[in-house]
Design a protein around this motif. Structure first.
Motif, mmCIF file in Angstrom:
data_model
loop_
_atom_site.group_PDB
_atom_site.id
_atom_site.type_symbol
_atom_site.label_atom_id
_atom_site.label_comp_id
_atom_site.label_asym_id
_atom_site.label_seq_id
_atom_site.Cartn_x
_atom_site.Cartn_y
_atom_site.Cartn_z
ATOM 1 N N THR A 21 0.996 -1.133 0.056
ATOM 2 C CA THR A 21 -0.351 0.357 0.311
ATOM 3 C C THR A 21 1.089 1.420 -0.049
ATOM 4 O O THR A 21 2.425 1.681 0.189
ATOM 5 C CB THR A 21 -0.727 0.221 1.061
ATOM 6 O OG1 THR A 21 -1.990 1.261 0.786
ATOM 7 C CG2 THR A 21 -0.347 0.166 2.991
ATOM 8 N N TYR A 22 0.767 2.188 -0.001
ATOM 9 C CA TYR A 22 1.208 3.283 -0.607
ATOM 10 C C TYR A 22 0.487 5.006 -0.119
ATOM 11 O O TYR A 22 -1.142 5.046 -0.204
ATOM 12 C CB TYR A 22 1.648 4.007 -2.100
ATOM 13 C CG TYR A 22 2.074 5.398 -2.351
ATOM 14 C CD1 TYR A 22 2.929 5.733 -1.936
ATOM 15 C CD2 TYR A 22 1.431 6.182 -2.866
ATOM 16 C CE1 TYR A 22 3.636 7.136 -2.007
ATOM 17 C CE2 TYR A 22 1.207 7.347 -2.779
ATOM 18 C CZ TYR A 22 2.809 7.994 -2.795
ATOM 19 O OH TYR A 22 3.662 9.040 -3.153
ATOM 20 N N ALA A 29 5.670 3.783 0.538
ATOM 21 C CA ALA A 29 5.178 2.252 0.421
ATOM 22 C C ALA A 29 5.533 1.555 1.659
ATOM 23 O O ALA A 29 6.568 1.588 2.317
ATOM 24 C CB ALA A 29 6.059 2.001 -0.660
ATOM 25 N N TRP A 31 4.684 -3.031 2.397
ATOM 26 C CA TRP A 31 4.080 -4.460 2.164
ATOM 27 C C TRP A 31 4.949 -5.012 3.231
ATOM 28 O O TRP A 31 5.679 -4.670 3.579
ATOM 29 C CB TRP A 31 4.666 -4.708 0.581
ATOM 30 C CG TRP A 31 5.753 -4.231 0.285
ATOM 31 C CD1 TRP A 31 7.230 -5.871 0.627
ATOM 32 C CD2 TRP A 31 7.184 -3.119 -0.033
ATOM 33 N NE1 TRP A 31 9.210 -5.528 0.114
ATOM 34 C CE2 TRP A 31 8.772 -4.193 0.529
ATOM 35 C CE3 TRP A 31 6.733 -2.608 0.642
ATOM 36 C CZ2 TRP A 31 9.905 -3.930 -0.039
ATOM 37 C CZ3 TRP A 31 8.081 -1.499 0.237
ATOM 38 C CH2 TRP A 31 9.713 -1.976 -0.278
ATOM 39 N N ASP A 104 -5.030 -11.401 2.178
ATOM 40 C CA ASP A 104 -5.504 -9.786 1.196
ATOM 41 C C ASP A 104 -6.641 -9.135 2.018
ATOM 42 O O ASP A 104 -7.053 -9.738 2.651
ATOM 43 C CB ASP A 104 -5.922 -10.642 -0.079
ATOM 44 C CG ASP A 104 -5.687 -9.368 -1.024
ATOM 45 O OD1 ASP A 104 -4.762 -8.666 -1.434
ATOM 46 O OD2 ASP A 104 -6.758 -8.568 -1.521
ATOM 47 N N ARG A 106 -8.047 -4.780 1.868
ATOM 48 C CA ARG A 106 -7.914 -3.575 1.486
ATOM 49 C C ARG A 106 -9.880 -2.537 1.725
ATOM 50 O O ARG A 106 -10.327 -3.591 2.358
ATOM 51 C CB ARG A 106 -7.856 -3.342 -0.328
ATOM 52 C CG ARG A 106 -7.428 -2.186 -1.464
ATOM 53 C CD ARG A 106 -7.946 -2.621 -2.652
ATOM 54 N NE ARG A 106 -6.651 -3.551 -2.911
ATOM 55 C CZ ARG A 106 -5.517 -3.115 -3.116
ATOM 56 N NH1 ARG A 106 -4.676 -1.583 -2.712
ATOM 57 N NH2 ARG A 106 -4.519 -3.989 -3.401
ATOM 58 N N CYS A 151 -10.213 -5.235 -3.653
ATOM 59 C CA CYS A 151 -10.477 -4.015 -4.379
ATOM 60 C C CYS A 151 -11.543 -3.659 -4.762
ATOM 61 O O CYS A 151 -12.947 -4.889 -4.539
ATOM 62 C CB CYS A 151 -9.510 -3.550 -5.659
ATOM 63 S SG CYS A 151 -9.788 -5.058 -6.808
ATOM 64 N N VAL A 201 -5.507 -4.033 -7.356
ATOM 65 C CA VAL A 201 -6.201 -2.334 -7.307
ATOM 66 C C VAL A 201 -6.490 -1.857 -8.648
ATOM 67 O O VAL A 201 -6.843 -3.072 -10.199
ATOM 68 C CB VAL A 201 -4.471 -2.191 -6.865
ATOM 69 C CG1 VAL A 201 -3.709 -1.765 -7.510
ATOM 70 C CG2 VAL A 201 -5.105 -1.064 -6.083
ATOM 71 N N CYS A 240 1.240 -9.037 -5.827
ATOM 72 C CA CYS A 240 0.225 -7.418 -5.582
ATOM 73 C C CYS A 240 0.262 -6.941 -5.882
ATOM 74 O O CYS A 240 1.714 -6.625 -5.413
ATOM 75 C CB CYS A 240 0.113 -7.737 -3.817
ATOM 76 S SG CYS A 240 -2.470 -6.866 -3.643
ATOM 77 N N ALA A 242 0.513 -1.537 -5.810
ATOM 78 C CA ALA A 242 -0.584 -0.840 -5.296
ATOM 79 C C ALA A 242 0.268 0.133 -6.095
ATOM 80 O O ALA A 242 1.641 0.203 -7.231
ATOM 81 C CB ALA A 242 0.561 -1.025 -4.143
ATOM 82 N N GLU A 286 -5.726 5.238 -1.301
ATOM 83 C CA GLU A 286 -6.186 4.409 -1.140
ATOM 84 C C GLU A 286 -6.694 5.215 0.346
ATOM 85 O O GLU A 286 -6.241 6.155 1.135
ATOM 86 C CB GLU A 286 -5.891 3.232 -0.015
ATOM 87 C CG GLU A 286 -4.346 2.052 -0.962
ATOM 88 C CD GLU A 286 -6.143 1.221 -1.219
ATOM 89 O OE1 GLU A 286 -6.518 1.182 -0.889
ATOM 90 O OE2 GLU A 286 -5.441 0.835 -2.772
#
Length: 294
Positions: A21-22, A29, A31, A104, A106, A151, A201, A240, A242, A286
């Motif tokens: 994610t960011y 970032a 992870w 996973d 989100r 997502c 995503v 994955c 992002a 996000e």
């Protein structure tokens, strides 16, 4: 297979890289290496990478605010302080089932957090998908083998998720205000060969960017399930994506060496590394997680 300019963001190999994610506010970032209980932090402006050891098997996180994250782990959800790394249990998640772990996850545009669990050995049907809404966890779907590709459409009216064990990507109509389902899921994409449907995503145009485990690429699908592009990733087990960067035009992609024999590793020299693909995407930030007190 389409080739785009690609660089190695982090050469440290992940046993099971996942959950990128960011945070645009800090140009950072994040992870995970799930199996090695590590959290990676990459400051994109300086290139500095910090690896945090976790006492739990983390797999994903969502931003709560400037100073806090909600970290998804094998036994629960933890509020993590980004300044000092301290973590406090917020909600238990299948903590009484030692056979499962998180996978996973989100955040929906409403702030509701969808979270998947699975068997530690990917046992068939042992996993589930949950929603954290209003501070409470509810079980949305059971009998899932490997939950992935969670997502959402930009307007929050459509949700996507996959069961990599079945190699099927589903779509489901959602209440945009709550992020909760309003109908039964329907099959959007079924992959018969060439790798597994992994993390995904959605960009600002509603296109689905999906990592293909074992296929060494990112597939791009329309909201109708039409396959539009395949972009090569330099590691076979891409896991994955992002969107990153101040304009969200680049794509971070994690990978893994889980289950690879020595000869397979030699044939895949960038296995487990983390990459940046120059894809000129129209990505988007996000959403933040909303807790009960928000």
């Amino acid at each position: 297979m389409e080739e785009v300019p690609t660089t190695v963001l982090c050469s440290e190999r992940c046993h099971l890289g996942e959950g990128p994610t960011y945070d645009v506010a800090t140009d950072t970032a994040w992870w995970f290496d799930i199996l090695e209980r590590r959290l990676f932090e990459a400051r994109l402006d300086s290139g500095r990478i910090t690896i945090h050891s976790l006492g739990v098997m983390g797999s994903a996180l969502g931003r709560i605010d400037t100073h806090r994250q909600l970290l998804v782990a094998d036994d629960g959800l933890y509020i993590r302080d980004t300044a000092d790394g301290r973590m406090a249990l917020y909600r238990s998640l299948e903590a009484d089932n030692v056979a499962t772990r998180s996978n996973d996850a989100r955040v929906h545009p409403s702030g509701t957090f969808w979270i998947g669990t699975m068997g530690r050995q990917a046992e068939r049907g042992l996993g589930a998908i949950y929603a954290l809404h209003g501070g409470e966890l509810s079980r949305l779907y059971g009998n899932v083998t490997i939950p992935n590709a969670i997502c959402f459409s930009p307007d929050g009216t459509i949700g996507y998720f996959a069961d990599t064990g079945e190699n099927v990507l589903f779509r489901v109509d959602l209440d945009a205000a709550t992020g909760l389902p309003q109908a039964e899921p329907t099959v959007l994409v079924t992959r018969r060969s060439g790798g597994g449907i992994d993390g995904a995503v959605v960009d600002a145009d509603g296109l689905i960017w999906n990592a293909r485990w074992g296929g060494g690429c990112i597939d791009v699908y329309s909201p109708q399930g039409e396959h539009l592009r395949s972009l090569r990733v330099p590691a076979r087990q891409s896991s994955c994506p992002a969107f990153i960067g101040q304009d969200f035009s680049r794509l971070l992609a994690t990978s893994a060496w889980q289950g690879m024999a020595d000869d397979a590793k030699r044939a895949d020299p960038d296995h487990g590394r983390t990459f940046v693909l120059e894809v000129a995407a129209r990505g988007r930030p996000e959403p933040d997680v909303k807790l009960a007190t928000d």
